[in-house]
Design a protein around this motif. Structure first.
Motif, PDB file in Angstrom:
ATOM      1  N   GLN A  98      -0.955   2.171   8.586  1.00  0.00           N
ATOM      2  CA  GLN A  98      -2.285   1.569   8.419  1.00  0.00           C
ATOM      3  C   GLN A  98      -2.411   1.060   6.988  1.00  0.00           C
ATOM      4  O   GLN A  98      -2.142   1.805   6.036  1.00  0.00           O
ATOM      5  N   PHE A 101      -6.065  -3.224   4.040  1.00  0.00           N
ATOM      6  CA  PHE A 101      -6.522  -4.614   4.156  1.00  0.00           C
ATOM      7  C   PHE A 101      -6.388  -5.115   5.583  1.00  0.00           C
ATOM      8  O   PHE A 101      -6.484  -6.304   5.847  1.00  0.00           O
ATOM      9  N   PRO A 148       1.724  -9.640  16.362  1.00  0.00           N
ATOM     10  CA  PRO A 148       0.565  -9.349  15.524  1.00  0.00           C
ATOM     11  C   PRO A 148       0.564  -7.955  14.889  1.00  0.00           C
ATOM     12  O   PRO A 148      -0.229  -7.718  13.980  1.00  0.00           O
ATOM     13  N   ASN A 179       6.897  -4.423   7.880  1.00  0.00           N
ATOM     14  CA  ASN A 179       6.402  -3.538   6.813  1.00  0.00           C
ATOM     15  C   ASN A 179       7.535  -2.650   6.284  1.00  0.00           C
ATOM     16  O   ASN A 179       7.366  -1.965   5.285  1.00  0.00           O
TER      17      ASN A 179
HETATM   18 FE1  SF4 Z   1      -1.986  -4.076   9.832  1.00  0.00          FE
HETATM   19 FE2  SF4 Z   1       0.360  -5.269   9.374  1.00  0.00          FE
HETATM   20 FE3  SF4 Z   1      -0.415  -3.181   7.852  1.00  0.00          FE
HETATM   21 FE4  SF4 Z   1       0.333  -2.827  10.390  1.00  0.00          FE
HETATM   22  S1  SF4 Z   1       1.639  -3.532   8.693  1.00  0.00           S
HETATM   23  S2  SF4 Z   1      -1.488  -1.947   9.388  1.00  0.00           S
HETATM   24  S3  SF4 Z   1      -0.487  -4.637  11.417  1.00  0.00           S
HETATM   25  S4  SF4 Z   1      -1.410  -5.172   7.943  1.00  0.00           S
END
Ligand code: SF4
Ligand code: CLF
Length: 529
Positions: A98, A101, A148, A179
């Motif tokens: 999470q 932003f 997404p 990520n």
């Molecule tokens: Fe949201 Fe992307 Fe962060 Fe996952 S990696 S929490 S989808 S901004």
């Protein structure tokens, strides 16, 4: 408030298609588009993601092997982004961390902007869409999976899509944005599938900073919070980066600049990723507003101003290539980076369309694009020679309205964004873009929009346009920004240098006085296109 449309003026007639090339190949519909039913994509309420990248380095600055990888990738080459398009396939809805932003109603904020959601597809639907887009947009060279959610939190869907596309459209580059939490586990798979471009969003290397950005990460069936979670994420990101670069896979790092939280720290991030072989660093502004419903949006955390972002990017540039042309695009984006043609390729429009993948036609089109690029480079080089021997500390920013092709070919009132170039005696370089509200809406001038445009390009001395009406012209002049339409349809960089040469002369003769302009806004509100 709507005002009657101002009269349009320019000296060279109307603007042409991006790059002077006509859009080609319409899809052939075999059945009514309404018959999609079971093959339609899911409702577009997915989570999200975002990030960005792009180097100004050219052919002479790179090894032939790297040049081959970046030359027509619109994110990895700033030059290429004027000419080549990418598409995203939104096949990855879930996420394993999470970010403060992020609002899961929208696309992942590491690879897109808040305020838009994407249509989710199955891998089979995504592969079909790639063929449809590649046939209609022959300069589409890259398929990215960027959400997404997080592609590696959805590994089966992500890799299945790449497998299918590799078989049916082998000339398309495969690109992944993550990520990084699960990256070390999938490096071999990424290599096997010839995914040559990987983006990792790295917002910190210090878990104490990370705890302010990531409330939790979900790893090995367990939720970790605070500093402990951020430490796991950081270790996995950096390990994944090292493993990829050791295999020769080109890596870009995206970082979201969050003033007061990681802005200074990103200089350390920059050094850390450079030392691990990252090719490109893309520092993007936090886009934050209460209507996004994110932790940062609701707490009033602001994003950076245009100059704050530029100063940070400039300070990192000595360390490595910086990307400045990222559009924080949505997880189903299609087209040139500054445009969004995703609405033309929704599942209901393409699933029943017969597509013939014509590689020869794509290659012929791209050869024409290359000739254009060569023309632009030669024109800039020739113009640069006029500055030879000139000494000056002056540099200026110029905003440009363009539809692509490296030319000044957009009307002021139709521009959804302005590209910003910095010009000095060393030449012209792209340093960013500014999104704005359309000035001309439905044939009427939106006078309130002029204020937002002025705020967005307030640090620029001039704005280059293909055409501009009398009312905005006067408004810009009153704000100290010179509207310039005498370079309509010409190449951007060549024109910027010509303008700068003249600017220096006007300063020398006392006709104008050079002063530093102020700062400018980065648009923070939700974006819907
Ligand atoms: Fe949201 Fe992307 Fe962060 Fe996952 S990696 S929490 S989808 S901004
Ligand atoms: Fe997409 Fe990202 Fe690949 Fe580009 S986007 S996965 S590297 S093909 Fe590009 Fe869009 Fe910025 Fe991303 S402009 S958000 S950097």
């Amino acid at each position: 408030m709507q005002q009657p449309r101002c009269g349009m003026e320019n000296t060279k007639g109307d603007a042409m298609e991006p790059g002077g090339l006509k859009r080609v190949a319409q899809l052939r519909v075999m059945q009514p588009a309404t018959s999609g039913s079971g093959q339609q994509g899911c409702g577009s309420k997915g989570a999200s993601g975002k990030s960005s990248c792009g180097s100004a380095a050219g052919q002479g600055d790179l090894t032939p092997e790297i040049w081959e990888k970046v030359k027509n990738h619109p994110c990895y080459s700033e030059q290429a982004h004027h000419h080549y398009a990418r598409m995203h396939a939104a096949v990855a809805p879930a996420c394993n961390i999470q970010c403060n932003f992020c609002n899961r109603k929208y696309d992942c904020s590491n690879e897109s902007r808040p305020g838009v959601v994407s249509e989710r597809l199955t891998p089979e639907q995504a592969a079909k869409k790639v063929l449809a887009v590649a046939s209609a947009i022959p300069q589409m060279t890259v398929l990215g999976i960027a959400g997404p959610g997080d592609p590696l939190a959805n590994p089966e869907k992500t890799f299945k899509t790449f497998e299918l596309v590799q078989k049916t459209a082998p000339d398309i580059k495969l690109c992944l944005s993550t990520n990084g939490l699960m990256l070390p586990d999938y490096v071999d798979r990424i290599q096997e599938l010839n995914v040559d471009h990987v983006t990792i969003t790295i917002n910190m290397i210090d878990p104490v900073v990370g705890a302010k950005i990531y409330p939790w990460v979900f790893y090995n069936h367990k939720r970790y919070t605070g500093v402990e979670g951020a430490r796991i994420l950081s270790e996995r990101q950096l390990l994944g980066l090292e493993m990829l670069t050791a295999r020769g896979i080109l890596c870009k790092v995206n970082s979201v600049m969050i003033p007061g939280i990681n802005d200074r720290h990103l200089v350390e991030v920059n050094k850390a990723v450079k030392s691990r072989g990252a090719f490109l660093h893309n520092i993007m502004p936090l886009i934050s507003a209460p209507e996004h419903g994110t932790v940062f949006g609701l707490s009033g955390q602001r994003g950076p101003t245009a100059q704050e972002l530029k100063v940070l990017q400039d300070s990192c540039e000595g360390e490595m290539n910086m990307m400045r042309h990222c559009r924080q695009c949505r997880a189903d984006a299609v087209g040139l980076l500054g445009e969004d043609r995703s609405a033309e390729f929704t599942a209901d429009k393409i699933m029943d369309v017969e597509v013939t993948y014509d590689l020869a036609r794509r290659q012929a089109y791209q050869e024409k694009v290359e000739l254009q690029r060569e023309g632009a480079a030669a024109a800039m080089k020739a113009e640069l020679e006029t500055l030879a021997g000139k000494q000056s500390n002056i540099s200026i920013l110029i905003a440009v309205a363009t539809k692509g092709g490296g030319r000044i070919n957009e009307h002021f009132g139709h521009a959804k964004e302005f590209q910003v170039y910095e010009v000095g005696t060393a030449g012209a370089k792209f340093v960013g873009h500014r999104r704005v509200d359309l000035y001309c809406q439905g044939g009427y001038a939106e006078e309130d929009s002029l204020e937002t445009v002025v705020r967005a390009i307030n640090d620029c001395v001039a704005v280059f346009v293909a055409r501009i009406g009398g009312c905005p012209r006067e408004g810009l002049i009153a704000a100290g920004i010179e509207p310039v339409d005498r370079f309509a349809l010409e190449y951007i960089e060549q024109s910027a240098i010509a303008y700068f040469t003249d600017y220096l002369e006007r300063v020398r003769t006392g006709e104008i006085q050079h002063t530093q302009r102020g700062d400018a806004d980065i648009r923070q509100g939700a974006l819907t296109a």
